[in-house]
Design a protein around this motif. Structure first.
Motif, PDB file in Angstrom:
ATOM      1  N   ILE A 167       0.848  -1.196   0.000  1.00 44.22           N
ATOM      2  CA  ILE A 167       0.000   0.000   0.000  1.00 44.22           C
ATOM      3  C   ILE A 167       0.876   1.235   0.000  1.00 44.22           C
ATOM      4  O   ILE A 167       1.854   1.314   0.755  1.00 44.22           O
ATOM      5  N   ALA A 168       0.534   2.203  -0.855  1.00 45.28           N
ATOM      6  CA  ALA A 168       1.111   3.552  -0.769  1.00 45.28           C
ATOM      7  C   ALA A 168      -0.057   4.520  -0.652  1.00 45.28           C
ATOM      8  O   ALA A 168      -1.091   4.347  -1.309  1.00 45.28           O
ATOM      9  N   HIS A 169       0.101   5.551   0.181  1.00 47.33           N
ATOM     10  CA  HIS A 169      -1.042   6.401   0.521  1.00 47.33           C
ATOM     11  C   HIS A 169      -0.568   7.813   0.879  1.00 47.33           C
ATOM     12  O   HIS A 169       0.430   7.982   1.579  1.00 47.33           O
ATOM     13  N   PHE A 170      -1.332   8.832   0.428  1.00 54.02           N
ATOM     14  CA  PHE A 170      -1.084  10.208   0.863  1.00 54.02           C
ATOM     15  C   PHE A 170      -1.126  10.256   2.389  1.00 54.02           C
ATOM     16  O   PHE A 170      -1.994   9.625   3.013  1.00 54.02           O
ATOM     17  N   TYR A 171      -0.253  11.083   2.976  1.00 53.73           N
ATOM     18  CA  TYR A 171       0.003  10.990   4.413  1.00 53.73           C
ATOM     19  C   TYR A 171       0.011  12.364   5.066  1.00 53.73           C
ATOM     20  O   TYR A 171       0.648  13.296   4.580  1.00 53.73           O
ATOM     21  N   ASP A 172      -0.712  12.446   6.191  1.00 54.67           N
ATOM     22  CA  ASP A 172      -0.638  13.633   7.048  1.00 54.67           C
ATOM     23  C   ASP A 172       0.296  13.295   8.206  1.00 54.67           C
ATOM     24  O   ASP A 172      -0.068  12.534   9.104  1.00 54.67           O
ATOM     25  N   PRO A 173       1.525  13.860   8.203  1.00 53.85           N
ATOM     26  CA  PRO A 173       2.517  13.497   9.220  1.00 53.85           C
ATOM     27  C   PRO A 173       2.165  13.992  10.623  1.00 53.85           C
ATOM     28  O   PRO A 173       2.805  13.581  11.583  1.00 53.85           O
ATOM     29  N   GLN A 174       1.180  14.864  10.722  1.00 55.16           N
ATOM     30  CA  GLN A 174       0.787  15.426  12.021  1.00 55.16           C
ATOM     31  C   GLN A 174       1.972  16.078  12.743  1.00 55.16           C
ATOM     32  O   GLN A 174       2.135  15.938  13.948  1.00 55.16           O
ATOM     33  N   THR A 175       2.804  16.732  11.968  1.00 52.59           N
ATOM     34  CA  THR A 175       3.927  17.496  12.531  1.00 52.59           C
ATOM     35  C   THR A 175       3.756  18.951  12.123  1.00 52.59           C
ATOM     36  O   THR A 175       3.160  19.244  11.073  1.00 52.59           O
ATOM     37  N   PRO A 176       4.283  19.882  12.936  1.00 48.75           N
ATOM     38  CA  PRO A 176       4.158  21.303  12.576  1.00 48.75           C
ATOM     39  C   PRO A 176       4.735  21.598  11.190  1.00 48.75           C
ATOM     40  O   PRO A 176       4.234  22.447  10.461  1.00 48.75           O
ATOM     41  N   GLU A 177       5.778  20.854  10.827  1.00 51.55           N
ATOM     42  CA  GLU A 177       6.488  21.161   9.575  1.00 51.55           C
ATOM     43  C   GLU A 177       5.678  20.804   8.329  1.00 51.55           C
ATOM     44  O   GLU A 177       5.688  21.546   7.344  1.00 51.55           O
ATOM     45  N   PHE A 178       4.972  19.651   8.344  1.00 53.06           N
ATOM     46  CA  PHE A 178       4.366  19.160   7.109  1.00 53.06           C
ATOM     47  C   PHE A 178       2.846  18.961   7.159  1.00 53.06           C
ATOM     48  O   PHE A 178       2.219  18.750   6.128  1.00 53.06           O
ATOM     49  N   SER A 179       2.249  18.994   8.339  1.00 54.61           N
ATOM     50  CA  SER A 179       0.820  18.710   8.444  1.00 54.61           C
ATOM     51  C   SER A 179      -0.020  19.735   7.680  1.00 54.61           C
ATOM     52  O   SER A 179      -0.978  19.379   6.989  1.00 54.61           O
ATOM     53  N   GLU A 180       0.357  20.997   7.797  1.00 55.96           N
ATOM     54  CA  GLU A 180      -0.403  22.036   7.107  1.00 55.96           C
ATOM     55  C   GLU A 180      -0.343  21.835   5.596  1.00 55.96           C
ATOM     56  O   GLU A 180      -1.345  21.992   4.890  1.00 55.96           O
ATOM     57  N   LEU A 181       0.838  21.467   5.102  1.00 56.24           N
ATOM     58  CA  LEU A 181       0.997  21.203   3.663  1.00 56.24           C
ATOM     59  C   LEU A 181       0.076  20.067   3.234  1.00 56.24           C
ATOM     60  O   LEU A 181      -0.623  20.169   2.215  1.00 56.24           O
TER      61      LEU A 181
END
Length: 277
Positions: free
Chosen positions: A194-208
């Motif tokens: 499986i490959a899937h779009f991901y929300d890292p839930q980190t300040p750096e990348f979550s907003e992106l």
């Protein structure tokens, strides 16, 4: 499904709606393919306003697919594959990678995009070990009950099942149950990638991630969810994860040392492979 334009239908295939974006064609556009329309390129243009390197999602996904194919064919010895949501022909498709390593490997692609079906049938007609089946990959019982799937694949022997770059287009919250239906049908020794779009839930990348999801879901494509690690991991059920587990696609057994940092977008897609005991 290698790129051989001579084999392509010359006109737009029957059933193709050129006024609505298609997941397969948007993906093709992101990989610099030729089989897409303005409405598909507009989706990427919209996402590019918040993520200039949005095409990297498609490339990270494609690279993970290729490495997964090599691993399953070489290391795991898998000789039959069910590739769900195969998309339009690009370089290095599943059957090309696995059949180079295991020439007798059987590959069944499943898709319901009329353009994908037309192109694939034209390109695969001379490959007796590769076929494409029309079905909705988000209806597992429809896929698993398909006569061609059952006749081409031996469900008494291990199968490699791919949901690579597909499940983020499934917007309901019962994705784990959907995947469990597939997993239950697989014989022991099978693998699920499986490959899937991901929300890292980190300040750096979550907003992106959230900005990209907003653009994708409200674009003419109307799908593209960036789920959390826990949500994506749940799609594997109780499968035994192959090391290093669920990680950024680029961190799953990369081909060599990383000489340049990942783009922000590449931090927003993960991949992994699980094995059924």
């Amino acid at each position: 499904m290698s790129h051989s334009s001579a084999a392509y239908p010359s006109a737009v295939p029957v059933g193709v709606d050129t006024t609505r974006a298609s997941i397969a064609r948007v993906y093709d556009a992101a990989l610099n393919g030729k089989d897409n329309f303005e409405v598909d390129r507009d989706v990427l243009a919209q996402v590019r306003t918040v993520a200039p390197q949005v095409n990297d999602l498609a490339w990270a996904n494609r690279d993970f697919l290729i490495r997964s194919c090599r691993f399953l064919a070489q290391q795991a010895g898998i000789e039959q594959y069910l590739d769900l949501g195969s998309g339009l022909p690009t370089a290095e498709n599943t059957h090309q990678v696995v059949q180079r390593i295991r020439p007798a490997a059987r590959v069944v692609y499943v898709d319901n995009d009329p353009m994908v079906l037309a192109h694939a049938r034209a390109l695969l007609e001379e490959n007796p070990d590769t076929s494409i089946v029309t079905a909705d990959i988000f209806r597992p019982l429809e896929v698993l009950g398909n006569q061609a799937v059952r006749s081409e694949l031996d469900f008494d022997r291990p199968i490699g099942l791919f949901q690579i770059g597909t499940l983020h287009h499934y917007l309901d919250d019962d994705g784990a149950a959907l995947m469990q239906t597939y997993i239950d049908a697989l014989p022991s020794g099978s693998y699920v990638a499986i490959a899937h779009f991901y929300d890292p839930q980190t300040p750096e990348f979550s907003e992106l991630a959230q900005q990209m999801e907003e653009k994708f879901v409200h674009s003419p494509m109307r799908s593209g969810r960036f789920r959390t690690r826990a949500e994506i991991q749940s799609f594997f059920g109780d499968l035994e994860m192959v090391e290093p587990g669920l990680v950024l696609c680029d961190d799953w057994w990369p081909d060599g040392p990383r000489l340049s940092p990942l783009s922000p977008v590449r931090n927003c897609i993960v991949g992994g492979i699980g094995r059924k005991k």
